[in-house]
Scaffold this motif. Structure first.
Motif, PDB file in Angstrom:
ATOM      1  N   LEU A  43       0.795  -1.223   0.000  1.00 42.94           N
ATOM      2  CA  LEU A  43       0.000   0.000   0.000  1.00 42.94           C
ATOM      3  C   LEU A  43       0.827   1.272   0.000  1.00 42.94           C
ATOM      4  CD1 LEU A  43      -2.956  -0.901   2.382  1.00 42.94           C
ATOM      5  CD2 LEU A  43      -2.945  -0.799  -0.119  1.00 42.94           C
ATOM      6  N   LEU A  44       1.993   1.233   0.622  1.00 45.72           N
ATOM      7  CA  LEU A  44       2.815   2.442   0.697  1.00 45.72           C
ATOM      8  C   LEU A  44       3.281   2.912  -0.679  1.00 45.72           C
ATOM      9  CD1 LEU A  44       4.894   1.616   3.893  1.00 45.72           C
ATOM     10  CD2 LEU A  44       2.915   3.142   3.688  1.00 45.72           C
ATOM     11  N   SER A  45       3.119   2.075  -1.691  1.00 51.15           N
ATOM     12  CA  SER A  45       3.509   2.434  -3.064  1.00 51.15           C
ATOM     13  C   SER A  45       2.397   3.161  -3.813  1.00 51.15           C
ATOM     14  CB  SER A  45       3.885   1.170  -3.846  1.00 51.15           C
ATOM     15  OG  SER A  45       4.967   0.514  -3.235  1.00 51.15           O
ATOM     16  N   PHE A  46       1.239   3.347  -3.172  1.00 54.12           N
ATOM     17  CA  PHE A  46       0.095   3.941  -3.847  1.00 54.12           C
ATOM     18  C   PHE A  46      -0.354   5.201  -3.131  1.00 54.12           C
ATOM     19  CE2 PHE A  46       0.080  -0.577  -4.734  1.00 54.12           C
ATOM     20  CZ  PHE A  46      -0.074  -0.588  -6.120  1.00 54.12           C
ATOM     21  N   PRO A  75       6.367   1.996   9.673  1.00 56.45           N
ATOM     22  CA  PRO A  75       6.123   1.997  11.116  1.00 56.45           C
ATOM     23  C   PRO A  75       4.707   2.405  11.505  1.00 56.45           C
ATOM     24  CG  PRO A  75       7.364   3.936  10.501  1.00 56.45           C
ATOM     25  CD  PRO A  75       7.241   3.091   9.261  1.00 56.45           C
ATOM     26  N   LEU A  76       3.964   3.026  10.583  1.00 62.89           N
ATOM     27  CA  LEU A  76       2.612   3.505  10.860  1.00 62.89           C
ATOM     28  C   LEU A  76       1.611   2.803   9.955  1.00 62.89           C
ATOM     29  CD1 LEU A  76       3.445   7.316  10.985  1.00 62.89           C
ATOM     30  CD2 LEU A  76       3.254   5.742  12.920  1.00 62.89           C
ATOM     31  N   SER A  77       0.345   2.928  10.302  1.00 61.38           N
ATOM     32  CA  SER A  77      -0.699   2.369   9.457  1.00 61.38           C
ATOM     33  C   SER A  77      -0.568   2.941   8.044  1.00 61.38           C
ATOM     34  CB  SER A  77      -2.078   2.719  10.017  1.00 61.38           C
ATOM     35  OG  SER A  77      -3.078   2.420   9.073  1.00 61.38           O
ATOM     36  N   PRO A  78      -0.646   2.094   7.013  1.00 65.12           N
ATOM     37  CA  PRO A  78      -0.533   2.605   5.652  1.00 65.12           C
ATOM     38  C   PRO A  78      -1.801   3.317   5.176  1.00 65.12           C
ATOM     39  CG  PRO A  78      -0.869   0.251   5.609  1.00 65.12           C
ATOM     40  CD  PRO A  78      -0.718   0.637   7.046  1.00 65.12           C
ATOM     41  N   VAL A  79      -2.877   3.237   5.962  1.00 66.82           N
ATOM     42  CA  VAL A  79      -4.131   3.903   5.614  1.00 66.82           C
ATOM     43  C   VAL A  79      -4.489   4.845   6.761  1.00 66.82           C
ATOM     44  CG1 VAL A  79      -6.546   3.569   4.982  1.00 66.82           C
ATOM     45  CG2 VAL A  79      -4.856   1.845   4.334  1.00 66.82           C
ATOM     46  N   ILE A  80      -4.804   6.079   6.418  1.00 66.78           N
ATOM     47  CA  ILE A  80      -5.119   7.073   7.451  1.00 66.78           C
ATOM     48  C   ILE A  80      -6.369   6.659   8.230  1.00 66.78           C
ATOM     49  CG2 ILE A  80      -4.023   8.993   6.272  1.00 66.78           C
ATOM     50  CD1 ILE A  80      -6.819   9.891   5.358  1.00 66.78           C
TER      51      ILE A  80
END
Length: 110
Positions: A43-46, A75-80
């Protein structure tokens, strides 16, 4: 990875395809609900808008209260967090994974 999982867990319905095109990937199971979702989509790639859209699509395919579990390397949730739409919680930190992985759960807000 997909082939290894299908061999190791023959009774589980694994899907290989574009997570952002679930209507196509799940075409023959349209309208069905799943017990939960375990996702390793990077997810961090989007962009965040796409991440939120995918999460909400996945949550719509499982019963309220059931989790989407996301594996990520940040280190953090990839979704707010959007508490009015879904609940985010940290599930685990997997040190033995290289690189170490974070597990996050998301559930529909009730």
């Amino acid at each position: 990875f997909y082939e290894r999982l299908t061999r190791a867990f023959p009774g589980v319905d694994f899907r290989l395809g574009d997570a952002f095109a679930l209507e196509e990937v799940l075409a023959e199971r349209r309208g069905e609900q799943f017990d939960c979702v375990i996702s390793a989509v990077p997810l961090l790639s989007f962009p965040m808008e796409q991440r939120v859209g995918l999460l909400e699509d996945l949550l719509a395919r499982i019963p309220a209260g059931r989790p989407v579990i996301q594996i990520t390397y940040g280190p953090l949730s990839p979704v707010i967090k959007m508490p009015d739409r879904y609940v985010v919680s940290h599930y685990d930190f997997v040190v033995r994974n290289i690189p170490p992985a974070q597990l996050w759960t998301y559930r529909r807000a009730v």
